[in-house]
Each structure stands twice: as structure tokens, then as C-alpha cells.
Design a protein around this motif. Structure first.
Motif, short mmCIF file in Angstrom:
data_model
loop_
_atom_site.label_atom_id
_atom_site.label_comp_id
_atom_site.label_asym_id
_atom_site.label_seq_id
_atom_site.Cartn_x
_atom_site.Cartn_y
_atom_site.Cartn_z
N LYS A 13 -5.80 57.63 80.03
CA LYS A 13 -4.93 57.88 81.39
C LYS A 13 -4.89 56.73 82.69
O LYS A 13 -4.10 56.82 83.29
N GLY A 14 -6.29 55.92 82.71
CA GLY A 14 -6.39 54.80 83.69
C GLY A 14 -5.38 53.77 83.01
O GLY A 14 -4.78 53.19 84.57
N THR A 15 -4.83 53.52 81.67
CA THR A 15 -3.86 52.27 81.49
C THR A 15 -2.22 52.90 82.38
O THR A 15 -2.27 51.98 82.66
N PHE A 83 -5.02 62.21 91.07
CA PHE A 83 -6.44 62.07 90.45
C PHE A 83 -6.13 61.42 89.01
O PHE A 83 -5.71 62.02 87.50
N ASP A 84 -7.30 60.10 88.63
CA ASP A 84 -7.59 60.12 87.71
C ASP A 84 -8.96 60.66 87.05
O ASP A 84 -9.89 60.34 87.45
N GLY A 85 -9.22 61.58 85.65
CA GLY A 85 -10.20 62.10 85.24
C GLY A 85 -10.39 63.08 86.60
O GLY A 85 -12.21 63.45 86.45
N GLY A 122 -12.06 49.74 70.85
CA GLY A 122 -11.94 48.39 71.27
C GLY A 122 -11.15 47.85 72.33
O GLY A 122 -10.87 47.27 73.27
N ARG A 123 -11.78 49.12 73.63
CA ARG A 123 -11.70 49.19 74.40
C ARG A 123 -12.50 47.95 75.32
O ARG A 123 -13.80 47.74 75.16
N ARG A 124 -11.48 47.30 76.49
CA ARG A 124 -12.52 46.70 77.13
C ARG A 124 -12.59 46.68 78.73
O ARG A 124 -11.02 47.44 79.13
N GLN A 155 -17.85 46.09 77.57
CA GLN A 155 -17.18 47.50 76.93
C GLN A 155 -18.44 48.07 77.43
O GLN A 155 -19.07 48.02 78.16
N ARG A 156 -17.54 49.43 77.71
CA ARG A 156 -18.09 50.33 78.69
C ARG A 156 -19.38 50.95 77.83
O ARG A 156 -19.92 51.50 76.72
N GLU A 157 -20.67 51.55 78.60
CA GLU A 157 -21.97 52.11 77.80
C GLU A 157 -21.51 53.01 76.91
O GLU A 157 -22.22 53.80 75.92
ZN ZN Z 1 -10.38 56.37 82.61
#
Ligand code: ZN
Ligand code: AP5
Length: 220
Positions: A13-15, A83-85, A122-124, A155-157
Motif C-alpha cells: 500500500k505504502g509503495t 487513505f493508506d491503512g 526485507g523492508r527498510r 527496520q520497523r519494530e
Molecule cells: Zn505502509
């Protein structure tokens, strides 16, 4: 254009939001980004939200609805928004409907859960802008650094594997029903309901952007 991007955690979604928002000249409203900014700033909201987010559960509807109300009242939202999320529960969707928020389109990005686990691990993230990379699928030009600013990526928590599994469970229980909610509303009241579109989110980032923009082309 007033748009909801619907999809599981890690669906992209964010991408895709950044490409869609650039195309339509509208702001991206990511409740996740807003909450992470509050956590980073150490505001009372951030202190309250942090433990909930780190556990993979959802922040309360009241808090989210207040955040969104304040954000959509800002002048840059006059021409539309993405709206994302959000919404993420039937209560959030109902509250928007009750408030008479007009929406043009709901776009669902559909990705199988096994692909999602690989994407999240693998997300940063570039915390200041919300820009998202993947060490294999969407790498930054310089490893570990944001393309635009050169700042460090983190990296997200909540991207630890067990938290990801919990987030997927929460998605199945609480957010997935929104697909039926918007699909049935579009069928029952085509004149007033937002149009409902669903695309496959499997493939390259560019392929999915093309699919998304095609799916949105006939929305007002
Ligand atoms: Zn997102
Ligand atoms: P939020 O930040 O909204 O997280 P999420 O919905 O879990 O979604 P993600 O950001 O994890 O995934 P995404 O779909 O944006 O994927 P991305 O583009 O990054 O929410 C976080 C938390 O905040 C929630 O758990 C909750 O606690 C709270 N919260 C937020 N909103 C709330 C609400 N409304 N109500 C209650 N609580 C709320 O992509 C993922 C990875 O895949 C990236 O590394 C990316 O580079 C890569 N990738 C993208 N596309 C592709 C592709 N085509 N191929 C391969 N890799 C790809």
C-alpha cells in the motif's frame, strides 16, 4: 480523487500510494506513518500507541478517527486524498459513512500471505518521509541509505516475524471484512457508494503501479 487503498500488511500500500498520489496530485494519509511519527516524537498519543503497534494489534478506533478528522480538515485535502491503512475496522468504515465522507474509489491490493512474510522481513524505512525500500525487491541506490536524502534507513519494530504473523491474523479478523463491506455497498448503491476495484499485488512494483492506475482510470 478520494481514495482508499485496502490490503494486508505488506501488500504494498505504502509503495503504490506514493506513485498514485504523485499521479493525482493528492496527499497520502497513512495512519501508520502518523502513529510512527507520534511514537518518534514521544507525544502522549505516541506513548499510548507504541506498545499496541509493537504487539501487532490495532490502535483504538476513537484515537484513529480523531487523527483522521484532524488531518482531512487541512487545506491540502480539499482536492482529494488517499487513505493508506485506514479504515481498518468496520467501525472506522461506518464512522466515515455516517460522517458523510464522500469517496470515489476503494482499491484493494491482493497478495498471498506467504509472499508478505518475505516482503516484510526485507523492508527498510526512511522514518522522516515514510519512504519504503526492500533489500532485494526495491533496494535503495546506496545500501542502507535513503535515495533522496542519504539518511539512514531502519527496520520497523513490528516487522519481526512473530509480530508479522499476529498482524496478518488481526488483518484477517478485523480488516478483511471491509472488502465485502465496500463491494456490497457498491453493488447496492452504485450511484453513491465508492467504486470497488481489486488488483493482484503480485509482480514487480512497476507492474502493480500500471495495474493500479488502469484500475483507477474510470473512477471520477
Ligand atoms: Zn505502509
Ligand atoms: P501500517 O503502517 O498501516 O502497517 P500495515 O497496514 O501493516 O501495512 P504495512 O505498512 O506493513 O505494509 P504496506 O502495505 O504499506 O506495504 P509496503 O508498501 O511497505 O500500520 C502499522 C500499525 O499501526 C498497525 O499494526 C496498527 O497497530 C496501527 N494502525 C495503523 N492504522 C490503523 C488504523 N486505521 N486503525 C487501527 N490501528 C492502526 O511494502 C512492504 C515491503 O514489500 C516493502 O519492503 C516494499 O519495498 C516491498 N514491496 C512492495 N511492493 C513489492 C512488490 N511488488 N514486490 C516485492 N516487494 C515489494
Amino acid at each position: 480523487m478520494r481514495l482508499i487503498l485496502l490490503g494486508a500488511p505488506g501488500a504494498g500500500k505504502g509503495t503504490q500510494a506514493s506513485f498514485i498520489c504523485r499521479e493525482y496530485g493528492i496527499p497520502q494519509i497513512s495512519t501508520g506513518d502518523m502513529l510512527r511519527a507520534a511514537v518518534k516524537a514521544g507525544t502522549p498519543l505516541g506513548l499510548q500507541a507504541r506498545a499496541v503497534m509493537d504487539s501487532g494489534a490495532l490502535v483504538s478506533d476513537d484515537i484513529i478517527l480523531a487523527l483522521v478528522k484532524e488531518r482531512t480538515a487541512q487545506p491540502d485535502c480539499a482536492k482529494g486524498f488517499l487513505f493508506d491503512g485506514f479504515p481498518r475496522t468496520l467501525a472506522q468504515a461506518d464512522a466515515m459513512k455516517a460522517a458523510g465522507v464522500r469517496l470515489d474509489c476503494v482499491l484493494e491490493i491482493d497478495v498471498p500471505f506467504d509472499a508478505i512474510i518475505e516482503r516484510m522481513s526485507g523492508r527498510r524505512l526512511h522514518p522522516a518521509s515514510g519512504r519504503t525500500y526492500h533489500i532485494r525487491f526495491n533496494p535503495p541506490r546506496v545500501p542502507g541509505r535513503d535515495d533522496a536524502t542519504g539518511e539512514e534507513l531502519v527496520q520497523r519494530e513490528d516487522d519481526k516475524e512473530e509480530t508479522v504473523r499476529k498482524r496478518l491474523q488481526v488483518y484477517s479478523d478485523q480488516t478483511r471484512p471491509l472488502a465485502d463491506y465496500y463491494r456490497s455497498w457498491a453493488q447496492a448503491e452504485p450511484a453513491t457508494a465508492p467504486r470497488y476495484r481489486s488488483i493482484s499485488g503480485t509482480g514487480s512494483v512497476d507492474e502493480i503501479t500500471v495495474r493500479a492506475l488502469q484500475a483507477l482510470a474510470d473512477c471520477p
